[in-house]
Enzyme design. Sequence first.
Site, PDB file in Angstrom:
ATOM      1  N   GLU A  46      79.400  58.937  63.978  1.00 29.35           N
ATOM      2  CA  GLU A  46      80.746  58.466  64.278  1.00 29.35           C
ATOM      3  C   GLU A  46      80.722  57.208  65.137  1.00 29.35           C
ATOM      4  OE1 GLU A  46      80.972  63.072  64.410  1.00 29.35           O
ATOM      5  OE2 GLU A  46      79.467  61.489  64.605  1.00 29.35           O
ATOM      6  N   ARG A 201      52.358  61.180  53.638  1.00 28.28           N
ATOM      7  CA  ARG A 201      51.747  59.919  53.249  1.00 28.28           C
ATOM      8  C   ARG A 201      52.668  59.153  52.297  1.00 28.28           C
ATOM      9  NH1 ARG A 201      48.027  63.869  53.075  1.00 28.28           N
ATOM     10  NH2 ARG A 201      48.072  64.034  50.801  1.00 28.28           N
ATOM     11  N   GLU A 285      52.980  75.825  52.817  1.00 32.38           N
ATOM     12  CA  GLU A 285      51.971  75.384  51.844  1.00 32.38           C
ATOM     13  C   GLU A 285      50.727  76.215  52.095  1.00 32.38           C
ATOM     14  OE1 GLU A 285      51.322  71.308  50.760  1.00 32.38           O
ATOM     15  OE2 GLU A 285      52.924  70.642  52.096  1.00 32.38           O
TER      16      GLU A 285
END
Length: 357
Positions: A46, A201, A285
Amino acid sequence: MARALQLAAQGLFTTDPNPRVGCVIAREAEIIGEGWHRKAGEPHAEVHALRNAGSRAQGATAYVTLEPCCHVGKTPPCTDALISARVSRVVVAMQDPNPKVSGHGLQQLRDAGIDVETGLLENQARELNPGFIKRMHTGRPFVRNKLAMSLDGRTAMADGTSKWITSEAARLDVQRLRARSSAILTGVSTILKDDPSLTVRIDDELQQPLRVVVDTYLSTPPKARVLSELGETLIVTCSDDLDAIELLQNTGARVLTLPRKGNYVSLDALLDKLGEIEVNEVLLEAGATLSGAMLQAGLIDEMVIYMAPLIFGDNARALYKLPMLKNMAERIELEITDMRAVGVDWRITAKVKAKQH
């Protein structure tokens, strides 16, 4: 509001632990100011939009993707800025789930005589900040499980060979998933097998996510890449081996000791702790064991599965290790929310449905 959402998405990699927010100042059909939150500690959306609009903001409408804040944090309240600029109307996509703000910012604007509307493109606004919303409601982060598999649902050949299942395009897409995450979570087995860096990366402005390794018995080698790359690494363990802890701490890693559940670190305690340190989105992962344990415990919110046009055969390794699923009643149901081609592969996004009791 659609433009404000586009602006908010520009902060996808940089605002953590704050939400991604965009703002547009408009007079009738003309946009006269716009901005987005770029980074925690810097001005909110804002403020940028009002500065961009200048004196023309008086009597205009502000479109904001999240309820303006009304408390003093690292920056002053955005409600004060909107009131001072004398906008006549504020349209908000969604109410802020933060209890310090929730509803109070809207009421403060109304008390100042500003017309306030809510709910415009709310679902799209919620999709921008699943982690922030979940952490405000539950104290835990949103967990997204990234997986790569063959067409027959296998993650590696029987001998463990898995590099590379998917195409370069899919691997680049994973880098974007990493970039939007507050933390990347893996198990020590993945560290020992693949020695990944778990860094982002891509050539973009971003914050390297926290790397979190679940290592019950402190087996992470001090020379592991996850300990030597840019960013911060957190080793989570049940072990009280002070020599092993000191060895890892000497690499610059933090070591966190959590309660044990069965033979392993309590995953519930881990997510509670990550919520406490303001982690919004976790990218899991990991191998089949940790991913399976997280799924079995109901701790995964979303799966992102990259499916390659390959067949590995029935001796290859499965996506999840789920030995406790023995009959149809115990199956885990998913809701596929998106499916699209990424290079030669397919990316499937699915939400894990809550079990009905």
